[in-house]
Structure formats: C-alpha cells, structure tokens
Write an enzyme that holds these catalytic residues in place. Sequence first.
Site, PDB file in Angstrom:
ATOM      1  N   GLU A  17      -3.634   3.144   1.475  1.00 30.76           N
ATOM      2  CA  GLU A  17      -2.953   3.542   0.228  1.00 30.76           C
ATOM      3  C   GLU A  17      -3.207   5.025  -0.048  1.00 30.76           C
ATOM      4  OE1 GLU A  17      -3.737   1.249  -3.448  1.00 30.76           O
ATOM      5  OE2 GLU A  17      -3.503   3.163  -4.493  1.00 30.76           O
ATOM      6  N   THR A  71      -5.202   2.794  -6.653  1.00 32.15           N
ATOM      7  CA  THR A  71      -4.960   1.761  -7.676  1.00 32.15           C
ATOM      8  C   THR A  71      -6.136   0.800  -7.836  1.00 32.15           C
ATOM      9  OG1 THR A  71      -3.825   0.468  -6.005  1.00 32.15           O
ATOM     10  CG2 THR A  71      -2.447   1.748  -7.496  1.00 32.15           C
ATOM     11  N   HIS A  95       0.816  -1.228   0.000  1.00 36.18           N
ATOM     12  CA  HIS A  95       0.000   0.000   0.000  1.00 36.18           C
ATOM     13  C   HIS A  95       0.842   1.267   0.000  1.00 36.18           C
ATOM     14  CE1 HIS A  95      -3.522  -2.225   0.693  1.00 36.18           C
ATOM     15  NE2 HIS A  95      -3.437  -2.374   1.996  1.00 36.18           N
TER      16      HIS A  95
HETATM   17  S1  SF4 Z   1      -3.395  -4.204  -6.987  1.00 33.78           S
HETATM   18 FE1  SF4 Z   1      -1.971  -3.336  -8.403  1.00 33.78          FE
HETATM   19  S2  SF4 Z   1      -1.195  -1.561  -7.344  1.00 33.78           S
HETATM   20 FE2  SF4 Z   1      -2.134  -2.804  -5.824  1.00 33.78          FE
HETATM   21  S3  SF4 Z   1      -0.474  -4.023  -5.077  1.00 33.78           S
HETATM   22 FE3  SF4 Z   1      -1.469  -5.182  -6.652  1.00 33.78          FE
HETATM   23  S4  SF4 Z   1      -0.242  -4.751  -8.464  1.00 33.78           S
HETATM   24 FE4  SF4 Z   1       0.226  -3.180  -6.967  1.00 33.78          FE
END
Ligand code: SF4
Length: 638
Positions: A125, A165, A73
């Site tokens: 995050e 994200t 995060h």
């Molecule tokens: S969802 Fe995407 S941004 Fe989040 S940890 Fe996994 S790869 Fe990384």
Amino acid sequence: MEIIKAKTAGFCFGVDRAVKLTYELVEKGHKVATLGPLIHNPQCVADLESKGVITAGELSQVPKGYEVVIRSHGVPYDIYRQLEEGGFEYHDATCPFVAKIHRIAKKASDAGAVLLVAGDKNHPEVQGIVGHTDGECYVFADLDELKAWKGPKNSQSEIYVVAQTTFQVTKWAECTDFIKKDYTNAQIFDTICNATWARQQEAEDLSQRCDLMVVIGGHHSSNTQKLVRVAEKHTGAVTVETAAELQPEWFRGVKTVGVTAGASTPSSIIEEVLNSMSEEIREEQSFAELFAESEANLKPVFAGKIVEGTVTSITPNEVQVDIGTKHTGFVKLSELGDDPAAVLNTLKVGDTLDLVVEKVSDQDGVAYLSRKKLEERKGREEVAKAAEEGTVMEGTVTGTNKGGVMVQVKGVAVFVPRSQATMRRDEDINALVGQDVKLVITECAGRKIIGSINKVTAEANAAKREAFWNEVEEGKTYTGTVKSLTSYGAFVDVGGVDGLCHISELSWNRIKHPSEVVSVGDTIEVYVKALDRENQKVSLGFKKAEDNPWEKLRNEYPIGSTFTAPVVSITKFGAFVRILPGVDGLVHISEISNERVEKVSDVLKVGQEVNVKLLAVDFDKKRISLSMKALLEDEVEE
Ligand code: SF4
C-alpha cells in the site's frame, strides 16, 4: 471460559469489495489474475487459486487473455500506465480510502510539496502511495524514524503528511504532534481508515478486560499484526491463521478470552476458530459501536435519511461524497440516475447532491447513498398528492403488458389499464410506447398506482370540441388526421371532432375505396363543405377545385385542338379515349375513318395510342366528342 468476539472482527469494506469483485468475475467465467495475493489470507487466496485465479507477482507474469484485478492495497501510477500500454483489461479494486491517499500524493507532487508517509515502506500500500508522487518523499515507520528525517531539501517546500490506512492510531498521534511542533506549515491528512481505527480501538478496549486475546489473521497481514501489538500492551495476545494453530496450553487458567480478526480474515475462518474454542461466546459491543452510537445521537445517519453530499472524488464506478459526518459516502453510478453516463459528464468534484441513505456501516465508517431512490421517493410523494388533488401529470409510456401500459411519472411506475389508455378499443396501445402522455392518478395505495390517460384526453377533447363549434364555418380549411376509413368515406379529426369526407369528395377520379387516396394516420388538408350543428355533424371536402380535370380541359384543350391519347374502352358505337385522368372522350364509330367501319374492334384496340381532334364539349353533361377522321380529312386538304 468466556469468549468475547469483537464486533469489528473480519472483512473490512475495502477487502470485502475486492473479494466479491474477484469471485464475481470467476463465476462469470472470466480468466483472472491478481497483482499480488488478493488479500493477506492464504486460505482465501488458495480457494481463489483452486478456482483458476492466478496470483501474479508482476504484469509480465499475467498470461494472455487474463483480466487483471488490482487489489485493495492499490498500485503505483506506473502500473496503470503499463496496464494501458500493454492493452490489459483490468478491474480496479483499490479501496476508495487508499485511492484518496493517491490523490493527495498526486496533489503534493503537482504542488511541489514534500510527501511524508507514516507507514511500512515495504508494504505494497505504501509503495503504491509513494508511486503517485514524482516529488520528494519520506516514509517513516515510527517517531524515531520521523525524528531521523533531516527535513525538506528546500526549506521553503510545503509538507503533506499522510498515513498508511492501517497505521497504528497511537503512533500517528505521537508523530503528528511532533510534526505540528517542528513543521508548522505541514498539511496533515488523517488517512487512517475508520475500519482500522475501529478494530484497533476495540482490540485495545477488549484486551483490558480479557486474560488473553486471540487475533485471527494472516501472519503477513499488517493490520492483523497491529491488532496483536495493540492487544499485548494490556494482556497476553496470540495470533492464528486457522483453527489448527490453536494450542490448548494457551487457555490454561484463562477465564475470559477476547477474539478479534484482521480486516482480511474471512468470516468462515473466524467461525471455525470460535467453534474450536467455543464454550460461551458473547458478542461484544465495541468501542466503535459505542462511539458511533454517541455520535449518532449528535448527528444521526440512518437508512432513509435525506442528506446533502459534496462530491470528493469520481471514479468510473462510483462517486464518493462528504455528508458532513464521520462516514464516507458512496453513490454507485447506477444510483445516480437513469442515464449515469450523462450525469458523470456534468458532475465535478465540489458539486453537491441531494441523496438518501440506503445503508450505513458504522464499523467501516461508510454510508451507501442513492439519488435515484430519493428522486423516486419525491416522485412517489408528488404522485400521491396528485392523486389526492386530481392534478394532471405528465409521463412517458415505457412499455405494455397484457392488461395495459406502464407510464413512468416522476420516476414512479404507473399502470394504465387498457380501457383507460386509448379512447378507442381498436387503437394499438403499442403505438404509445415512447410517447409523452398526460394522465390523472386514479388510485395510489403503496406500490399499486393506477392512472388514466383517457380521462385527460376526454376532457381535452370536450374543450376542443367546444372551441371547434364556436369558430367553425363552411369553407374553412383544417389540417386533420385521418382516424378511420369506411367504404363510403374517411373520418378526419379536425380538432376534437371527426368530420366525414365522402368518397366522392376524396378524388376527381372514380375510386372504389378511400384507401386509394388516404390512409389512417395521414395528415391532410380538408375544408368544411357542410355543417349540421343540431346533430353536430361535419361534412368535409378534400379534392381541390384547381385539380378539377374538367377545368383543366376547359383551359388547356380548346375546340379543334389535336392530341394523341390512349384508347381506354371500346363499345359498339365507338371508342373512349382518355384525355386526362377522369376525363374520357368518345370517338364515334363514324368518326374513326374515312372508310366505313363495320366493327370498332376491327380497327382499334384498348391501349392503342390514337391521334384525335376535339370536336365538342358539353360541360354540363360531361360529354366530349372526338374525331380521328377529321385529322385524316385535314391531311387530305393539306
Ligand atoms: S482497511 Fe480500510 S483502507 Fe484498508 S481496505 Fe479495508 S476499508 Fe480499505
């Protein structure tokens, strides 16, 4: 009941990276504390805790001696400052996709721009992202919250827009459409992770063809809950953390059930849930896959492909590059070259690198690349061509083994057998290690690459020999290397030809062995005494005329001169006294004293210093007459 498992179900790239890092540290015996639960999966966190990992809410809870892992995060900038100031050892497992958002936040801060963040303000995050700007910032969870924003305090301010994200793709589209209309100067960065996007697309796709969707993941995992929201738009959707939470009544009358999982769900739990439901499990070809396939047709990225990457960020462990496709490229430091630290010192964002694709994950939208392997590949091609054409190559000897030496040529390991490494068997091959050598490739079949240093040396020596005999003449001086010693002299390499310097030519003094004057490997000045062109033999001289002690005697010791010198030997007829190294004079028994001497040893001993007068020198016969008595007579006269 037919069960369709989503291809994208399970750990994403960033989570996988953080989990692997933590397990590796634990296996190596490190004491580890994670800042917050490592992932949103209680079972995985419990397993780590059972292995001694501590989940710390904040830095003050990290016990002394523990190393801190920053989870995928990410954390606000202030935490890095506290880690440094507190002297903590830490490992940064922030997902590179999140780290990219941190850089945008910092850029907004530096540019005095307002940062708009689409996401959940309570999510770690988002808190981490917000913690990377010192400027104005607004977090909105959806279009309504965005519409509630009153705009920048200063209407002239620039606006940077990013998304958490795991933000829902459809909501992002709504919100960015709104921003584009109302804030035309806004810079929009689509930071939704490909892994999230792919999971949501597949969940959407799958849910339209299933009577029920089972989403496996932590009840507090935002990406898991978003998958549920996406799925329930089209069909019934339930969420479970483990197989134990499955309820039989959910499946009554259900013909087709889709199964997906959040990005922090371990594969073991997915397997467990599937086994509990299992009747017929079919792997689904995901939307992401179909999309990747169609895109691959346009711009394929595959293992082995050579690409050009533009550096977008540099961290102490890896370099992120843009390779012109949807994939984010990663190059580990160890894949940049043999001395990655040196490469890092010169590398900067915006530089382009020639790379080869090692592995591609379309699901996660990442490609793993290597420059070292590309160089090896190019080197292999060059070596193969050189083998075909007999070209001389240059390399560095990296080590020895039972059979010979290993030479690194253009990044390729070439084996040189013992018999092909040195011209003479008695030469030590270990002395070659670290040296740059020239060699030809004699065999190149797959990984079996064999070379010969001798062939090149022999050719070079032949050319040198020819040049030597063309220009050599008696009296000419050379700087040579002592190659070997025998009881009768030293062999000296004077440029492809070994000349003999006889033992008598090494010193004006009488010596028992050449090693008293020179050693193998010495570089010495010699001159050509004689040549035998027919038999190609060269006689060399080493001792210099100006060092001839008889000449010194002639110049520095006139007849009648007196001096003190040691007795070096005693005979019946007198004593020998050393005037200069290699030059002894005789004091005859009759010249020792005014009185009659019966036995020399009665009056003189070896090593005794005596005063003598030089009476005569016969340079031809190398004889010198000295007298002690003459000095006594001189004294009486005085
Ligand atoms: S969802 Fe995407 S941004 Fe989040 S940890 Fe996994 S790869 Fe990384």
